[in-house]
Design an enzyme around this catalytic site. Structure first.
Site, short mmCIF file in Angstrom:
data_model
loop_
_atom_site.label_atom_id
_atom_site.label_comp_id
_atom_site.label_asym_id
_atom_site.label_seq_id
_atom_site.Cartn_x
_atom_site.Cartn_y
_atom_site.Cartn_z
N VAL A 111 -0.81 3.02 -15.73
CA VAL A 111 0.54 3.44 -15.35
C VAL A 111 0.44 4.83 -14.71
O VAL A 111 0.00 5.78 -15.36
CB VAL A 111 1.48 3.48 -16.57
CG1 VAL A 111 2.87 3.97 -16.17
CG2 VAL A 111 1.55 2.11 -17.24
N VAL A 113 2.18 7.64 -11.56
CA VAL A 113 3.07 8.04 -10.47
C VAL A 113 2.45 9.28 -9.83
O VAL A 113 1.95 10.17 -10.53
CB VAL A 113 4.49 8.38 -11.01
CG1 VAL A 113 5.35 9.06 -9.95
CG2 VAL A 113 5.18 7.11 -11.52
N GLY A 119 8.60 13.19 -12.24
CA GLY A 119 9.77 13.88 -12.77
C GLY A 119 11.07 13.52 -12.07
O GLY A 119 12.08 14.22 -12.20
N GLY A 121 12.21 10.22 -12.19
CA GLY A 121 12.67 8.96 -12.78
C GLY A 121 11.90 7.73 -12.29
O GLY A 121 12.20 6.61 -12.71
N LEU A 122 10.91 7.93 -11.43
CA LEU A 122 10.19 6.77 -10.88
C LEU A 122 9.32 6.09 -11.94
O LEU A 122 9.23 4.86 -11.98
CB LEU A 122 9.33 7.19 -9.68
CG LEU A 122 10.11 7.66 -8.45
CD1 LEU A 122 9.15 8.08 -7.34
CD2 LEU A 122 11.04 6.56 -7.95
N GLY A 123 8.69 6.88 -12.81
CA GLY A 123 7.84 6.31 -13.85
C GLY A 123 8.66 5.42 -14.77
O GLY A 123 8.25 4.31 -15.12
N ASP A 147 -1.78 7.90 -23.67
CA ASP A 147 -2.41 9.21 -23.83
C ASP A 147 -1.45 10.07 -24.65
O ASP A 147 -0.23 9.91 -24.55
CB ASP A 147 -2.66 9.86 -22.46
CG ASP A 147 -3.79 9.17 -21.70
OD1 ASP A 147 -4.61 8.50 -22.35
OD2 ASP A 147 -3.84 9.30 -20.46
N GLN A 149 -0.18 12.94 -24.43
CA GLN A 149 0.88 13.71 -23.76
C GLN A 149 2.02 12.82 -23.21
O GLN A 149 3.03 13.35 -22.76
CB GLN A 149 0.29 14.59 -22.64
CG GLN A 149 -0.24 13.85 -21.43
CD GLN A 149 -1.68 13.36 -21.59
OE1 GLN A 149 -2.21 13.33 -22.70
NE2 GLN A 149 -2.30 12.95 -20.50
N TYR A 154 6.84 7.01 -23.34
CA TYR A 154 6.90 5.59 -23.70
C TYR A 154 7.92 5.34 -24.82
O TYR A 154 8.58 4.30 -24.83
CB TYR A 154 5.51 5.09 -24.13
CG TYR A 154 4.55 4.99 -22.96
CD1 TYR A 154 4.85 4.20 -21.85
CD2 TYR A 154 3.34 5.67 -22.96
CE1 TYR A 154 3.98 4.10 -20.78
CE2 TYR A 154 2.45 5.57 -21.90
CZ TYR A 154 2.78 4.79 -20.81
OH TYR A 154 1.92 4.68 -19.75
C1 LIG Z 1 3.53 9.38 -17.15
C2 LIG Z 1 4.09 9.23 -15.73
C3 LIG Z 1 3.77 7.81 -15.24
C4 LIG Z 1 5.59 9.43 -15.77
O1 LIG Z 1 6.10 9.25 -14.47
P1 LIG Z 1 7.32 10.15 -13.94
O2 LIG Z 1 7.80 9.53 -12.67
O3 LIG Z 1 6.92 11.57 -13.90
O4 LIG Z 1 8.35 9.92 -15.13
P2 LIG Z 1 9.93 10.00 -15.04
O5 LIG Z 1 10.35 10.98 -14.03
O6 LIG Z 1 10.46 8.63 -14.94
O7 LIG Z 1 10.22 10.58 -16.47
C5 LIG Z 1 10.93 9.87 -17.40
C6 LIG Z 1 11.07 10.67 -18.64
O8 LIG Z 1 9.80 10.87 -19.25
C7 LIG Z 1 9.54 12.26 -19.38
N1 LIG Z 1 8.14 12.45 -19.06
C8 LIG Z 1 7.52 12.19 -17.90
N2 LIG Z 1 6.22 12.53 -17.98
C9 LIG Z 1 6.05 13.01 -19.20
C10 LIG Z 1 4.94 13.53 -19.90
N3 LIG Z 1 3.75 13.64 -19.33
N4 LIG Z 1 5.13 13.90 -21.18
C11 LIG Z 1 6.33 13.81 -21.76
N5 LIG Z 1 7.42 13.34 -21.16
C12 LIG Z 1 7.27 12.94 -19.90
C13 LIG Z 1 10.41 12.96 -18.36
O9 LIG Z 1 10.71 14.26 -18.80
C14 LIG Z 1 11.62 12.07 -18.35
O10 LIG Z 1 12.48 12.38 -19.40
P3 LIG Z 1 14.08 12.37 -19.17
O11 LIG Z 1 14.44 10.98 -18.71
O12 LIG Z 1 14.60 12.72 -20.51
O13 LIG Z 1 14.30 13.40 -18.11
C15 LIG Z 1 3.50 10.28 -14.77
O14 LIG Z 1 3.79 11.56 -15.29
C16 LIG Z 1 2.01 10.15 -14.54
O15 LIG Z 1 1.58 9.39 -13.67
N6 LIG Z 1 1.23 10.90 -15.32
C17 LIG Z 1 -0.23 10.91 -15.14
C18 LIG Z 1 -0.84 9.59 -15.52
C19 LIG Z 1 -0.56 9.23 -16.95
O16 LIG Z 1 -0.67 10.04 -17.85
N7 LIG Z 1 -0.22 7.93 -17.15
C20 LIG Z 1 0.01 7.37 -18.46
C21 LIG Z 1 -1.29 6.95 -19.06
S1 LIG Z 1 -1.09 6.32 -20.70
#
Ligand SMILES: CC(C)(COP(=O)(O)OP(=O)(O)OC[C@H]1O[C@@H](n2cnc3c(N)ncnc32)[C@H](O)[C@@H]1OP(=O)(O)O)[C@@H](O)C(=O)NCCC(=O)NCCS
Length: 174
Positions: A111, A113, A119, A121-123, A147, A149, A154
Site C-alpha cells: 500500500v 501513495v 496527506g 486523503g488518497l491513501g 508498519d 508508523q 489502518y
Molecule cells: C500510508 C500511506 C499509504 C497513507 O497515504 P496518504 O494518502 O498519505 O493518506 P491519507 O491522506 O488518506 O491519510 C488518511 C489519514 O491517515 C493519516 N495518516 C496518513 N499517513 C499516516 C502515517 N504515516 N501515520 C499516521 N497517520 C497517517 C492521515 O493523517 C489521515 O488522517 P485524517 O483523515 O484524520 O486526516 C502513505 O503515507 C504512504 O504511502 N506511506 C509510505 C508507505 C507506507 O508506509 N505504506 C504502508 C505500509 S504498511
C-alpha cells in the site's frame, strides 16, 4: 494547488465515470498554472513494474528484483492503482494489491501513495476502494501487515490490531 475532493472516501459514495467499469474519478485539482489535474482509481490498468518500483523507491522501500515483482503482480487477486492525469499524460501515484484464496480471505500488500500527494486523503480512498472490491467478491476476512508508523492510518479504516488476541506470526529463514 487547490484540491477538490469529489468523493470524500466513504464506501459507496463513488460514481462510475464511464471510462471503464473499474475506473473511478477520485479527485480533481487545479495546479498553480491553472491546469486541471484528475486522479483516477483503477483495478484494470496495466502496471509498469519500473513505475511501480519507482513509486516504492520514492517512499524509501528496499529495491526488489523486477522478475519477482512481475510474478507477484501476475498472481495477485486484486490490483488497485491511482493515476494522476493531466491532458494525455498519466502517472502512477498510488498502488495496493491483495492476494487471496478467492473465497474467505485476502491480504493487502504494497500500500503506497507518492510522497508528493500524501496527506490529501488518497491513501484512505485507495484502501476503501480495495475493501469495496474485496467485499464485492464476498471476501470477509481482510488482513494486512502494518508498519508501526501506519497503525493509526489502518485503524481509522476499521482494521483492528490483534483481534481477539490473535497475533500475526512470522517465519523467516535464519
Ligand atoms: C500510508 C500511506 C499509504 C497513507 O497515504 P496518504 O494518502 O498519505 O493518506 P491519507 O491522506 O488518506 O491519510 C488518511 C489519514 O491517515 C493519516 N495518516 C496518513 N499517513 C499516516 C502515517 N504515516 N501515520 C499516521 N497517520 C497517517 C492521515 O493523517 C489521515 O488522517 P485524517 O483523515 O484524520 O486526516 C502513505 O503515507 C504512504 O504511502 N506511506 C509510505 C508507505 C507506507 O508506509 N505504506 C504502508 C505500509 S504498511
Amino acid at each position: 494547488m487547490f484540491w477538490k475532493s469529489l468523493f470524500p472516501g466513504a464506501i459507496g459514495s463513488e460514481t462510475p465515470t464511464g471510462i471503464g467499469e473499474h475506473e473511478l474519478l477520485i479527485t480533481e485539482f487545479v495546479a498553480a498554472n491553472g491546469e486541471r489535474i484528475h486522479v483516477y482509481f483503477s483495478t484494470t490498468r496495466d502496471i509498469d513494474v519500473y513505475a511501480l518500483e519507482a513509486l516504492c523507491d520514492a517512499v524509501g522501500w528496499a529495491k526488489r528484483p523486477l522478475r519477482k515483482v512481475r510474478k507477484a503482480l501476475e498472481f495477485s487477486f486484486l490490483i488497485g492503482s491511482l493515476w494522476q492525469e493531466r491532458g494525455q499524460n498519466r502517472r502512477l501515484i498510488g498502488f495496493a494489491r491483495a492476494t487471496s484464496d478467492h473465497a474467505f480471505n485476502a491480504t493487502l500488500w504494497d500500500v503506497v501513495v507518492h510522497p508528493e500527494v500524501q496527506g490529501k486523503g488518497l491513501g484512505k480512498t485507495l484502501m476503501r476502494q480495495m475493501i469495496r472490491e474485496l467485499r464485492r467478491e464476498e471476501i470477509s476476512n481482510i488482513t494486512l501487515f502494518a508498519d508501526p508508523q501506519v497503525v493509526t492510518f489502518y485503524e481509522e479504516l476499521g482494521f483492528h490490531p490483534d483481534p481477539e488476541g490473535i497475533k500475526g506470526m512470522f517465519w523467516y529463514p535464519s
